[in-house]
Enzyme design. Structure first.
Site, PDB file in Angstrom:
ATOM      1  N   LYS A   9      14.512   7.195   0.048  1.00 48.21           N
ATOM      2  CA  LYS A   9      15.096   6.872   0.974  1.00 48.21           C
ATOM      3  C   LYS A   9      16.392   5.814   0.609  1.00 48.21           C
ATOM      4  O   LYS A   9      16.201   5.355  -0.165  1.00 48.21           O
ATOM      5  CB  LYS A   9      14.783   6.394   2.525  1.00 48.21           C
ATOM      6  CG  LYS A   9      14.057   4.992   2.204  1.00 48.21           C
ATOM      7  CD  LYS A   9      14.836   3.922   2.396  1.00 48.21           C
ATOM      8  CE  LYS A   9      14.240   2.362   2.198  1.00 48.21           C
ATOM      9  NZ  LYS A   9      14.982   1.342   1.834  1.00 48.21           N
ATOM     10  N   PRO A  93      11.897   5.565  -8.736  1.00 42.01           N
ATOM     11  CA  PRO A  93      11.550   4.226  -9.320  1.00 42.01           C
ATOM     12  C   PRO A  93      10.928   3.299  -8.410  1.00 42.01           C
ATOM     13  O   PRO A  93      11.005   3.250  -7.483  1.00 42.01           O
ATOM     14  CB  PRO A  93      12.963   3.633  -9.411  1.00 42.01           C
ATOM     15  CG  PRO A  93      14.149   4.953  -9.596  1.00 42.01           C
ATOM     16  CD  PRO A  93      13.372   5.938  -8.620  1.00 42.01           C
ATOM     17  N   LEU A  98      13.987   1.928  -2.700  1.00 40.64           N
ATOM     18  CA  LEU A  98      13.873   3.328  -2.228  1.00 40.64           C
ATOM     19  C   LEU A  98      12.832   3.777  -1.377  1.00 40.64           C
ATOM     20  O   LEU A  98      12.595   5.128  -1.275  1.00 40.64           O
ATOM     21  CB  LEU A  98      14.062   4.267  -3.610  1.00 40.64           C
ATOM     22  CG  LEU A  98      15.465   3.856  -4.382  1.00 40.64           C
ATOM     23  CD1 LEU A  98      15.444   4.782  -5.684  1.00 40.64           C
ATOM     24  CD2 LEU A  98      16.681   4.111  -3.530  1.00 40.64           C
ATOM     25  N   ALA A  99      11.833   2.979  -1.326  1.00 36.93           N
ATOM     26  CA  ALA A  99      10.702   3.340  -0.302  1.00 36.93           C
ATOM     27  C   ALA A  99       9.711   4.439  -0.908  1.00 36.93           C
ATOM     28  O   ALA A  99       9.242   5.119  -0.409  1.00 36.93           O
ATOM     29  CB  ALA A  99      11.002   3.795   1.186  1.00 36.93           C
ATOM     30  N   SER A 102       6.307   3.565   0.222  1.00 39.50           N
ATOM     31  CA  SER A 102       6.169   3.930   1.825  1.00 39.50           C
ATOM     32  C   SER A 102       6.049   5.462   2.005  1.00 39.50           C
ATOM     33  O   SER A 102       5.272   5.961   2.711  1.00 39.50           O
ATOM     34  CB  SER A 102       7.462   3.336   2.457  1.00 39.50           C
ATOM     35  OG  SER A 102       7.223   1.970   2.472  1.00 39.50           O
ATOM     36  N   SER A 103       6.879   6.408   1.079  1.00 40.18           N
ATOM     37  CA  SER A 103       7.017   7.589   1.230  1.00 40.18           C
ATOM     38  C   SER A 103       5.696   8.317   0.940  1.00 40.18           C
ATOM     39  O   SER A 103       5.482   9.236   1.186  1.00 40.18           O
ATOM     40  CB  SER A 103       8.253   7.978   0.424  1.00 40.18           C
ATOM     41  OG  SER A 103       8.591   9.521   0.758  1.00 40.18           O
ATOM     42  N   ASP A 135       8.481   0.535   6.456  1.00 42.44           N
ATOM     43  CA  ASP A 135       9.350   2.015   6.145  1.00 42.44           C
ATOM     44  C   ASP A 135       8.582   2.942   6.365  1.00 42.44           C
ATOM     45  O   ASP A 135       8.755   4.247   6.336  1.00 42.44           O
ATOM     46  CB  ASP A 135       9.927   1.900   4.542  1.00 42.44           C
ATOM     47  CG  ASP A 135      11.118   0.975   4.564  1.00 42.44           C
ATOM     48  OD1 ASP A 135      11.601   0.439   5.606  1.00 42.44           O
ATOM     49  OD2 ASP A 135      11.423   0.532   3.431  1.00 42.44           O
TER      50      ASP A 135
END
Length: 288
Positions: A9, A93, A98-99, A102-103, A135
């Site tokens: 994200k 990365p 860029l989460a 969390s993703s 996130d």
């Protein structure tokens, strides 16, 4: 074995309003998923254990890994006796704003919901995700959304206007805890969240570019001058608008015209190790 995609994200806006009694910060941020993704494979095992496999040495394979915590949460909540082997193929990365972690956790929740036949809806999975990290709730749904509270209250927004996104991460890692530790809410410059929502609702690319804002950006740039240089270079090479994502250090540029993309990409590759050209995805995840 099941497969899930874990999308990165970016923050179109990130605002910090105040510190809450629970020690977290009240945030208001608009996030959207992009088509840079980790790949997650989930395989049920009979040993009852949670095993993380990854090719990258610096990605933890224990409770420090949010995917591990996602599996642990579901196992404990629903008294699952089976184990699971989680294989992470990383493309996002690490420690980049860029989460990625969390993703991975969100994809693990969605995947185990199928693998273990739990029958949970997306909102239920997102509520569980909020117990893992700020996130994760957003990453369960994906798409574009306004996140409030400490990040776990999600309100769907229209997809952004079509454009290219160039992501560039300098060769440093940033600790979100360090950035929030240096934060003084009274000194923050607050981004125009309402203006960004209007831009998305009207599909207005120019207004979206003008409304980009991240209250954490000056703090990270003060600690890591490389982020300042990267922003300046991306603007110089011709991006329409440039912003740091999350707590950094990844910087992204929005580009409307494809003819400029190669010039910016090639210019950044000269001094930045990780550069990606992606599109914003817009659509939310759905349960199979």
């Amino acid at each position: 074995m099941l497969y899930e995609k874990a999308s990165a994200k970016i923050n179109l806006t990130l605002d910090v309003l105040h510190k809450r009694p629970d020690g977290f910060h009240e945030v208001e941020m608009i996030m959207t998923t992009v088509d840079l993704a980790d790949r997650i494979w989930l395989r049920s095992t009979e040993d009852g254990k949670i095993t993380i496999k990854t090719s990258q040495r610096f990605v933890p394979n224990d409770r420090r890994n949010l995917a591990y915590r996602a599996a642990e949460l579901l196992k404990n909540r629903f008294q699952i006796t089976a184990g699971v082997e989680i294989t992470l193929e990383k493309s996002i990365p690490v420690a980049a704003g860029l989460a990625g972690g969390s993703s991975d956790a969100a994809a693990t929740l969605r995947g185990l919901n199928r693998l273990w036949k739990l029958g949970l809806g997306m909102d239920e999975l997102a509520d569980l995700g909020g117990q893992i990290g700020s996130d994760v709730s957003f990453c369960v749904h994906g798409g574009t959304a306004l996140a409030t509270g400490r990040g776990e209250v999600i309100e769907k927004l229209p997809a952004p206007p079509n454009c290219w996104v160039i992501l560039a991460k300098p060769a440093i890692s940033v600790s979100t805890a360090d950035i929030y530790g240096n934060l003084e809410v009274s000194n923050l410059v607050h981004p125009p969240t309402i203006t960004m929502i209007e831009a998305l609702e009207n599909g207005d690319y120019t207004k979206m570019c003008h409304a980009l804002g991240n209250a954490l950006e000056p703090i990270t740039m003060n600690l890591h001058p490389q982020v300042v240089v990267l922003k300046e270079q991306m603007k110089k090479f011709g991006a329409d608008a440039v912003l740091m994502s999350g707590s950094g250090p990844t910087v992204f540029g929005l580009v409307k015209h494809e003819s400029r993309v190669s010039r910016i990409y090639n210019g950044l590759k000269g001094f930045c190790p990780e550069v990606h050209v992606v599109r914003m995805m817009g659509e939310r995840h759905v349960l199979d």
